[in-house]
Design a protein around this motif. Structure first.
Motif, short mmCIF file in Angstrom:
data_model
loop_
_atom_site.label_atom_id
_atom_site.label_comp_id
_atom_site.label_asym_id
_atom_site.label_seq_id
_atom_site.Cartn_x
_atom_site.Cartn_y
_atom_site.Cartn_z
N ILE A 140 0.81 -1.25 0.03
CA ILE A 140 -0.02 0.00 0.10
C ILE A 140 0.88 1.27 -0.09
O ILE A 140 0.57 2.37 -0.64
N TYR A 141 1.91 1.26 0.99
CA TYR A 141 2.96 2.52 1.05
C TYR A 141 3.42 2.61 -0.39
O TYR A 141 3.64 3.75 -0.91
N GLN A 142 3.83 1.54 -1.18
CA GLN A 142 4.66 1.82 -2.37
C GLN A 142 3.73 2.22 -3.06
O GLN A 142 3.93 3.01 -4.30
N ARG A 143 2.37 1.76 -3.30
CA ARG A 143 1.50 2.35 -4.61
C ARG A 143 1.27 3.91 -4.28
O ARG A 143 1.25 4.46 -5.30
N ILE A 144 1.30 4.21 -2.82
CA ILE A 144 1.11 5.72 -2.46
C ILE A 144 2.32 6.33 -2.88
O ILE A 144 2.22 7.50 -3.48
#
Length: 211
Positions: A140-144
């Motif tokens: 999720i963090y990488q997508r953001i």
């Protein structure tokens, strides 16, 4: 009755609205849609002569400062702007072209404040039953972190109202639609009313449980 559409694309809005307008001025960053729309103007009959199309960047208002419009539209394009400063500059120039009582419509805006919720929902959908919470959080963090489109908080337009005296009031509208999907959950529309009459607040407010 007199409309400017910034980033008119292939005419999704134009062909629906021109029959009801006195004049339409459409611009686009790319020459292709401008040339395409010019070939389709005969389909509009007598209204074709009321349309002016040209290639120009959204931020380029050269030669337009003497024109006035009651409506300016930027629909489904702001997410492709290079920065929030670019967007603010476009709005600051555009509001000067809107007649008193007119409006700017900004459609299909991606909501920055809902980005984490959006990415969480998509990554949960893609995750395997055996995936750990820590690994899911990392994805999720990488997508953001690697988001490459411009997302805008609705608060920006309320802040602009404080800075630009031309904006009399702002409407923030959840994107309408009958489907429950990314567009209706995480996108919205904003209407900037220019030198209009500020609506009076309702005497009572109906509160609805968010569920």
């Amino acid at each position: 009755k007199n409309m400017l559409e910034i980033a008119c694309g292939t005419g999704l809005m134009m062909f629906r609205l021109v029959p009801h307008l006195d004049s339409y001025y459409g611009t686009d960053f790319s020459q292709y849609p401008v040339d395409y729309l010019k070939t389709k103007l005969p389909d509009l009959g007598d209204k074709a002569s009321h349309c002016h199309l040209e290639r120009r960047e959204a931020i380029d208002f050269e030669g337009l400062t003497d024109k006035r419009f009651d409506t300016i539209i930027m629909n489904s394009v702001i997410q492709y702007f290079p920065s929030v400063d670019y967007l603010v500059d476009v709005i600051k120039q555009a509001v000067k072209l809107v007649e008193p009582g007119g409006a700017m419509f900004l459609g299909d805006l991606r909501n920055f404040e809902l980005l984490e919720s959006f990415r969480t929902s998509t990554e949960i959908f893609r995750s395997a039953p055996t995936e750990t919470i820590d690994h899911l959080k990392h994805r999720i963090y990488q997508r953001i972190l690697h988001e490459n489109e411009l997302l805008i908080s609705p608060r920006l337009f309320l802040a602009l109202q404080e800075e630009l005296p031309e904006i009399s009031h702002v409407e923030i509208i959840p994107r309408p639609g009958n489907d429950d999907n990314e567009l209706t959950r995480y996108r919205y529309e904003a209407v900037l009313h220019i030198q209009g009459e500020t609506p009076k607040p309702a005497d009572t407010v109906d509160w609805i449980d968010w569920q």
